[in-house]
Scaffold this active site. Structure first.
Site, PDB file in Angstrom:
ATOM      1  N   LEU A  56       0.841  -1.201   0.000  1.00 36.00           N
ATOM      2  CA  LEU A  56       0.000   0.000   0.000  1.00 36.00           C
ATOM      3  C   LEU A  56       0.877   1.252   0.000  1.00 36.00           C
ATOM      4  CD1 LEU A  56      -2.822  -0.909   2.557  1.00 36.00           C
ATOM      5  CD2 LEU A  56      -2.756  -1.268   0.078  1.00 36.00           C
TER       6      LEU A  56
ATOM      7  N   GLY B 259       2.456  -8.795   5.727  1.00 34.77           N
ATOM      8  CA  GLY B 259       3.167  -7.842   6.578  1.00 34.77           C
ATOM      9  C   GLY B 259       2.193  -6.762   6.967  1.00 34.77           C
ATOM     10  N   GLY B 260       2.661  -5.683   7.572  1.00 37.11           N
ATOM     11  CA  GLY B 260       1.794  -4.593   8.036  1.00 37.11           C
ATOM     12  C   GLY B 260       0.842  -4.126   6.944  1.00 37.11           C
ATOM     13  N   ASP B 261       1.392  -3.607   5.838  1.00 41.28           N
ATOM     14  CA  ASP B 261       0.532  -3.153   4.740  1.00 41.28           C
ATOM     15  C   ASP B 261       0.971  -3.812   3.435  1.00 41.28           C
ATOM     16  OD1 ASP B 261       2.933  -1.890   4.532  1.00 41.28           O
ATOM     17  OD2 ASP B 261       2.123   0.095   4.075  1.00 41.28           O
ATOM     18  N   GLU B 262       1.419  -5.066   3.565  1.00 35.78           N
ATOM     19  CA  GLU B 262       1.932  -5.823   2.422  1.00 35.78           C
ATOM     20  C   GLU B 262       1.029  -7.026   2.177  1.00 35.78           C
ATOM     21  OE1 GLU B 262       6.204  -7.213   1.702  1.00 35.78           O
ATOM     22  OE2 GLU B 262       6.118  -6.433   3.740  1.00 35.78           O
TER      23      GLU B 262
END
Lengths: 344, 198
Positions: free
Chosen positions: A198, A238-241
């Site tokens: 993102l 992942g966080g925003d992956e």
């Protein structure tokens, strides 16, 4: 007070004291006497032996007598200064004395230990023994519950470690993606792997808070599920992956269309309360048919990563197909290593 | 059956015959878990299967195993808490006997959903008693015989106990108290940490 009456009081309330009209102790109940084995309490002034903590400022017998019937908080002046509760009553006979009955109140568990008290030290009707029983019984039951909770907690952590689902978005997690990808490689299947990151998500998180961030991730997840087929695998890695494993007869044209459509939909403003969150996405794509021989999972993910890096480099909000030429560029820029640490 | 009761049966077997023996039992019965949780509830059928398997493995009557469990409950260091809780019921063995009627209520005070058999002590003379034990599962009377025999030792009393059978779900235990203070008995301190220290 008569001998007979004293004897009765010894049995009914073994922690009582009899005072004469001047406030001196004339009789001590057997349990109270046991609390001060080396001290003579008889003939001493009650207020000399005990400190009256509530009500305060009572200095003489007259004031003490005025407190008849009210609850007294007191303690021994000499150590151990056990806290006691008490009540003073007036027999109302010609002698003009008073009777004070004492109890340990909530400090009873400590008192029983400190003074080595036994059942015989409490009146038969006293509930102290039952209370001690309850304290021990409840501690044992609590301990059993605590151990159960610890075991359940351990089991929950173990289950989570084995889980394939990302709890925030309901998508698959990295473990699941590794698993599915490995199976696809093993089967020499025809597939595409998309690595999606993102853009501007950090800004949303930083300025609007984690609740907004979480909301965005959930909306993003929904969009990705809507834009893919049920056979495809969508994972938050992942966080925003995110990683998407698409299967079927995929051509570059089809993948271009899917990528463009994904970016377009992710750029739609996401309302959060009165505010609006604006993000975008960068995508790196690898196609299994682009290889002569499908490489292993780690290499595929690295290639998708390299393609993603190229998209970021181009100014974000776009998609890039993996090309061996990109690899050299990424390594030259030293981006691959740093991107690895930034995203994983 | 309450987890505490199941757990007690498990701990008896484990502490007496070893963790390996318990693990074998779990395998033989194909239980879905390796340990009973003391705060959960289990089907009574599981409890009965465990007891029967134990009796089979030990080549003993179920009644004998149940009595052994009773003895274990109030004498093994691992379950010292229970012996202490029982000693709160009375200063002498006689008082302890008279407090047995309250046992189910005492248990419920500690653990709300723990159901124990209804107990009733009848006195036939200064030293002769009958204890009636009513429960939907027969066999608890044998556990009581083990508990009472060991608690008598604990108090230093000399008793004779006899499980005289079951009639319409009511088990009967005859108790003869020969001497209330026959021996020294074990020390009991109201304060738990003082007792541990001594």
């Amino acid at each position: 007070m008569t001998e007979n009456l004293n004897h009765m009081l010894d049995q009914l309330c073994p922690m009582h004291l009899v005072l004469d009209r001047t406030g001196h102790i004339t009789h001590v109940g057997p349990t109270l006497a046991k609390l001060r084995p080396d001290t003579v309490l008889l003939e001493r002034r009650f207020l000399e032996v005990f400190e009256l903590r509530r009500p305060r400022a009572i200095v003489g017998m007259t004031e003490l007598v005025a407190q008849a019937g009210t609850k007294l908080h007191l303690r021994f002046r000499d150590p151990p200064t056990t806290d006691l509760k008490g009540i003073l009553v007036l027999p109302g006979d010609a002698e003009g004395g008073a009777v004070v009955n004492l109890s340990f109140g909530i400090s009873v568990v400590d008192a029983v230990r400190d003074y080595a008290l036994t059942s015989a030290d409490f009146a038969a009707t006293d509930l102290t023994i039952e209370m001690l029983y309850l304290v021990e019984a409840k501690s044992a039951a609590m301990e059993a519950s605590r151990k159960l909770n610890l075991r359940l907690q351990g089991a929950k952590i173990a289950a989570e470690e084995q889980a394939f689902t990302d709890t925030l978005t309901g998508l698959k997690n990295r473990r699941a993606m590794d698993h599915v990808l490995a199976r696809a490689v093993e089967a020499r299947a025809r597939f595409a792997l998309m690595h999606l990151d993102l853009d501007f998500f950090k800004a949303v998180n930083d300025t609007m808070g984690h609740a907004a961030g979480d909301h965005v991730l959930q909306q993003v997840a929904r969009v990705m599920v809507e834009e893919t087929r049920s056979d495809d695998t969508v994972a938050r890695v992942g966080g925003d992956e995110f990683m998407l494993l698409l299967t079927g007869k995929l051509t570059r044209q089809v993948l271009e269309r899917i990528s463009a459509r994904l970016i377009e939909r992710l750029e739609e403003p996401i309302p959060f309360g009165a505010q609006t969150c604006n993000i975008s996405a960068s995508i790196g794509v690898v196609l299994s048919t682009a290889y002569d021989d499908i490489p292993d999972v780690a290499r595929l993910q690295e290639d998708a990563d390299i393609a993603l890096y190229a998209s970021k480099h181009k100014g974000r909000a776009c998609f890039t197909f993996y090309d061996p030429a990109l690899r050299a560029a990424a390594f030259e820029a030293g981006a691959l290593g740093s991107q690895d640490t930034a995203h994983r | 059956m309450h987890g505490l009761i199941n757990r007690a049966i498990q701990c008896f077997y484990r502490d007496t015959y070893g963790q390996g023996a318990w693990a074998e039992l779990v395998r033989r019965l194909d239980l879905e878990f390796s340990e009973f949780e003391p705060m959960l509830e289990y089907e009574t059928d599981v409890t009965l299967r465990v007891l029967d398997d134990m009796a089979g493995a030990l080549e003993k009557d179920r009644a004998v195993v149940l009595e052994d469990i009773g003895t274990y409950l109030v004498s093994h260091p691992n379950v010292e808490a229970l012996r202490r809780l029982l000693r709160f019921s009375g200063v002498t063995f006689l008082e302890f006997l008279h407090s047995l009627d309250d046992l189910p209520d005492r248990a419920r005070l500690a653990v709300e959903d723990l159901e124990l058999p209804v107990l009733e002590l009848r006195e036939h003379g200064p030293n002769r008693f009958t204890l009636y034990c009513t429960w939907d599962q027969p066999g608890f009377g044998h556990v009581l015989v083990g508990v009472l025999r060991t608690m008598a030792d604990d108090y230093g009393a000399l008793v004779f106990l006899d499980h005289t059978g079951t009639d319409h779900g009511v088990e009967t235990v005859d108790i003869t108290l020969f001497e209330a203070s026959f021996a020294e008995g074990r020390h009991f301190d109201l304060a738990a940490d003082r007792e541990r220290a001594s």
